[in-house]
Design a protein around this motif. Structure first.
Motif, PDB file in Angstrom:
ATOM      1  N   PRO A   1       0.798  -1.224   0.000  1.00  0.00           N
ATOM      2  CA  PRO A   1       0.000   0.000   0.000  1.00  0.00           C
ATOM      3  C   PRO A   1       0.838   1.284   0.000  1.00  0.00           C
ATOM      4  O   PRO A   1       0.434   2.281  -0.603  1.00  0.00           O
ATOM      5  N   THR A   2       2.002   1.266   0.655  1.00  0.00           N
ATOM      6  CA  THR A   2       2.835   2.471   0.676  1.00  0.00           C
ATOM      7  C   THR A   2       3.285   2.858  -0.726  1.00  0.00           C
ATOM      8  O   THR A   2       3.374   4.048  -1.049  1.00  0.00           O
ATOM      9  N   LEU A   3       3.570   1.869  -1.567  1.00  0.00           N
ATOM     10  CA  LEU A   3       3.960   2.168  -2.948  1.00  0.00           C
ATOM     11  C   LEU A   3       2.789   2.771  -3.712  1.00  0.00           C
ATOM     12  O   LEU A   3       2.942   3.774  -4.414  1.00  0.00           O
ATOM     13  N   TRP A   4       1.614   2.168  -3.586  1.00  0.00           N
ATOM     14  CA  TRP A   4       0.453   2.673  -4.320  1.00  0.00           C
ATOM     15  C   TRP A   4       0.056   4.067  -3.859  1.00  0.00           C
ATOM     16  O   TRP A   4      -0.348   4.908  -4.662  1.00  0.00           O
ATOM     17  N   ARG A   5       0.223   4.340  -2.568  1.00  0.00           N
ATOM     18  CA  ARG A   5      -0.076   5.688  -2.075  1.00  0.00           C
ATOM     19  C   ARG A   5       0.894   6.697  -2.677  1.00  0.00           C
ATOM     20  O   ARG A   5       0.508   7.800  -3.083  1.00  0.00           O
ATOM     21  N   ALA A   6       2.180   6.313  -2.760  1.00  0.00           N
ATOM     22  CA  ALA A   6       3.187   7.205  -3.335  1.00  0.00           C
ATOM     23  C   ALA A   6       2.908   7.470  -4.815  1.00  0.00           C
ATOM     24  O   ALA A   6       3.037   8.605  -5.290  1.00  0.00           O
ATOM     25  N   LEU A   7       2.513   6.428  -5.546  1.00  0.00           N
ATOM     26  CA  LEU A   7       2.201   6.591  -6.967  1.00  0.00           C
ATOM     27  C   LEU A   7       0.984   7.487  -7.179  1.00  0.00           C
ATOM     28  O   LEU A   7       0.949   8.305  -8.102  1.00  0.00           O
ATOM     29  N   ALA A   8      -0.019   7.330  -6.311  1.00  0.00           N
ATOM     30  CA  ALA A   8      -1.250   8.100  -6.468  1.00  0.00           C
ATOM     31  C   ALA A   8      -1.070   9.568  -6.103  1.00  0.00           C
ATOM     32  O   ALA A   8      -1.791  10.432  -6.608  1.00  0.00           O
ATOM     33  N   LEU A   9      -0.092   9.864  -5.246  1.00  0.00           N
ATOM     34  CA  LEU A   9       0.062  11.229  -4.742  1.00  0.00           C
ATOM     35  C   LEU A   9       1.184  12.021  -5.409  1.00  0.00           C
ATOM     36  O   LEU A   9       1.193  13.254  -5.329  1.00  0.00           O
ATOM     37  N   HIS A  10       2.129  11.338  -6.075  1.00  0.00           N
ATOM     38  CA  HIS A  10       3.289  12.059  -6.612  1.00  0.00           C
ATOM     39  C   HIS A  10       2.905  12.863  -7.856  1.00  0.00           C
ATOM     40  O   HIS A  10       2.336  12.319  -8.810  1.00  0.00           O
ATOM     41  N   PRO A  11       3.216  14.153  -7.890  1.00  0.00           N
ATOM     42  CA  PRO A  11       2.785  15.001  -9.006  1.00  0.00           C
ATOM     43  C   PRO A  11       3.455  14.679 -10.337  1.00  0.00           C
ATOM     44  O   PRO A  11       2.920  15.020 -11.394  1.00  0.00           O
ATOM     45  N   GLU A  12       4.620  14.016 -10.317  1.00  0.00           N
ATOM     46  CA  GLU A  12       5.335  13.722 -11.563  1.00  0.00           C
ATOM     47  C   GLU A  12       4.950  12.377 -12.163  1.00  0.00           C
ATOM     48  O   GLU A  12       5.426  12.023 -13.245  1.00  0.00           O
ATOM     49  N   VAL A  13       4.131  11.615 -11.468  1.00  0.00           N
ATOM     50  CA  VAL A  13       3.647  10.340 -11.994  1.00  0.00           C
ATOM     51  C   VAL A  13       2.361  10.608 -12.779  1.00  0.00           C
ATOM     52  O   VAL A  13       1.434  11.232 -12.277  1.00  0.00           O
ATOM     53  N   ILE A  14       2.320  10.122 -14.040  1.00  0.00           N
ATOM     54  CA  ILE A  14       1.176  10.417 -14.906  1.00  0.00           C
ATOM     55  C   ILE A  14       0.493   9.115 -15.349  1.00  0.00           C
ATOM     56  O   ILE A  14       1.143   8.061 -15.462  1.00  0.00           O
ATOM     57  N   PRO A  15      -0.814   9.172 -15.613  1.00  0.00           N
ATOM     58  CA  PRO A  15      -1.561   7.958 -15.992  1.00  0.00           C
ATOM     59  C   PRO A  15      -1.030   7.288 -17.245  1.00  0.00           C
ATOM     60  O   PRO A  15      -1.095   6.052 -17.366  1.00  0.00           O
TER      61      PRO A  15
ATOM     62  N   ALA B   1       1.057  -7.445   1.269  1.00  0.00           N
ATOM     63  CA  ALA B   1       2.072  -7.300   2.317  1.00  0.00           C
ATOM     64  C   ALA B   1       1.604  -6.471   3.504  1.00  0.00           C
ATOM     65  O   ALA B   1       2.241  -6.488   4.554  1.00  0.00           O
ATOM     66  N   ALA B   2       0.522  -5.726   3.361  1.00  0.00           N
ATOM     67  CA  ALA B   2      -0.033  -4.939   4.462  1.00  0.00           C
ATOM     68  C   ALA B   2      -1.492  -4.651   4.166  1.00  0.00           C
ATOM     69  O   ALA B   2      -1.947  -4.764   3.025  1.00  0.00           O
ATOM     70  N   ARG B   3      -2.206  -4.248   5.187  1.00  0.00           N
ATOM     71  CA  ARG B   3      -3.634  -3.973   5.050  1.00  0.00           C
ATOM     72  C   ARG B   3      -3.864  -2.750   4.170  1.00  0.00           C
ATOM     73  O   ARG B   3      -3.231  -1.718   4.337  1.00  0.00           O
ATOM     74  N   LEU B   4      -4.785  -2.894   3.227  1.00  0.00           N
ATOM     75  CA  LEU B   4      -5.143  -1.801   2.331  1.00  0.00           C
ATOM     76  C   LEU B   4      -6.284  -1.022   2.987  1.00  0.00           C
ATOM     77  O   LEU B   4      -7.379  -1.543   3.181  1.00  0.00           O
ATOM     78  N   THR B   5      -6.012   0.243   3.333  1.00  0.00           N
ATOM     79  CA  THR B   5      -6.979   0.990   4.118  1.00  0.00           C
ATOM     80  C   THR B   5      -7.452   2.250   3.393  1.00  0.00           C
ATOM     81  O   THR B   5      -6.870   2.680   2.407  1.00  0.00           O
ATOM     82  N   GLY B   6      -8.503   2.829   3.960  1.00  0.00           N
ATOM     83  CA  GLY B   6      -8.968   4.135   3.517  1.00  0.00           C
ATOM     84  C   GLY B   6      -9.462   4.163   2.084  1.00  0.00           C
ATOM     85  O   GLY B   6      -9.980   3.185   1.541  1.00  0.00           O
ATOM     86  N   GLU B   7      -9.274   5.322   1.456  1.00  0.00           N
ATOM     87  CA  GLU B   7      -9.758   5.564   0.103  1.00  0.00           C
ATOM     88  C   GLU B   7      -8.680   5.319  -0.949  1.00  0.00           C
ATOM     89  O   GLU B   7      -8.801   5.793  -2.081  1.00  0.00           O
ATOM     90  N   LEU B   8      -7.638   4.580  -0.591  1.00  0.00           N
ATOM     91  CA  LEU B   8      -6.514   4.391  -1.509  1.00  0.00           C
ATOM     92  C   LEU B   8      -6.921   3.730  -2.824  1.00  0.00           C
ATOM     93  O   LEU B   8      -6.493   4.197  -3.892  1.00  0.00           O
TER      94      LEU B   8
END
Length: 212
Positions: A42-56, A69-76
């Motif tokens: 989840p930490t990787l996916w959060r970083a990808l979703a929030l980083h301004p230089e990462v584009i679809p 590897a960890a619990r997927l929480t919130g609105e991620l």
């Protein structure tokens, strides 16, 4: 190792391995190698979703996006979908179960916050402190049984293997989960992490979700 590396090798797929340095690096590797299955915590996916230089556009080749590897929480999951256009699937497993026990992959109806349904051949019980099955919607410790459960741990020479399975073959995971009426599993925390406040059970994972 089992769900990503060994599966890729067994299927004859191309596997992209690199030391993690930044979300931009993951995006560039995904685009350059036209990665079709992207897995990470989840930490990787959060970083990808929030980083301004990462584009679809860097993720157009991805057909399957997996979190583990960890619990997927919130609105991620919704954030990943809105930002990158990907459906983020989740799963649950342990080292002792040779990886996956349940997954949302291939189960589009699995509710948000759950890890989906069990894999074929896997049995799960949710039990209370006395080993009695809990009711639907109530939290209980996850017990797992199936052909993929490890028979034990290696011990020093001459010592017998350590086996966490009981006499009926159930692995007591130490994880706490809830199951709904359709068999969807939602992992909430660890048994040992439980905090009791004024008679109420409080799981640290719930507090972490609010803080996140």
């Amino acid at each position: 190792l089992h769900a990503v590396v060994n599966l890729s090798l067994a299927m004859g797929g191309t596997l992209v391995l690199d030391e993690y340095r930044s979300p931009q690096q993951v995006a560039v590797l995904t685009s350059t190698h036209q990665v079709t299955i992207l897995a990470g915590p989840p930490t990787l996916w959060r970083a990808l979703a929030l980083h301004p230089e990462v584009i679809p556009e860097q993720f157009t080749s991805v057909r399957i996006a997996l979190s583990g590897a960890a619990r997927l929480t919130g609105e991620l999951p919704q954030a990943v979908h809105d930002r990158l256009g990907l459906r983020l699937d989740d799963g649950y497993g342990l080292t002792e179960t040779c990886a996956v026990v349940a997954t949302t992959l291939g189960r589009p109806g699995a509710p948000a916050g759950t890890v989906g349904g069990l894999l074929a051949g896997v049995e799960v019980r949710l039990v209370d402190d006395d080993g009695v099955d809990v009711l639907v919607g109530d939290p209980g410790e996850v017990w797992v049984r199936g052909p993929m459960v490890s028979p034990g741990y290696f011990r020093p020479a001459g010592a017998p293997p350590e086996d966490r399975r009981d006499a009926e073959g159930w692995l007591h995971t130490g994880d706490v989960a809830i199951v709904d009426e359709h068999g969807h599993l939602a992992v909430v925390d660890r048994v040992k992490d439980l905090i009791i406040v004024s008679g109420f059970n409080v799981f640290p994972g719930e507090v972490e979700e609010v803080l996140a």
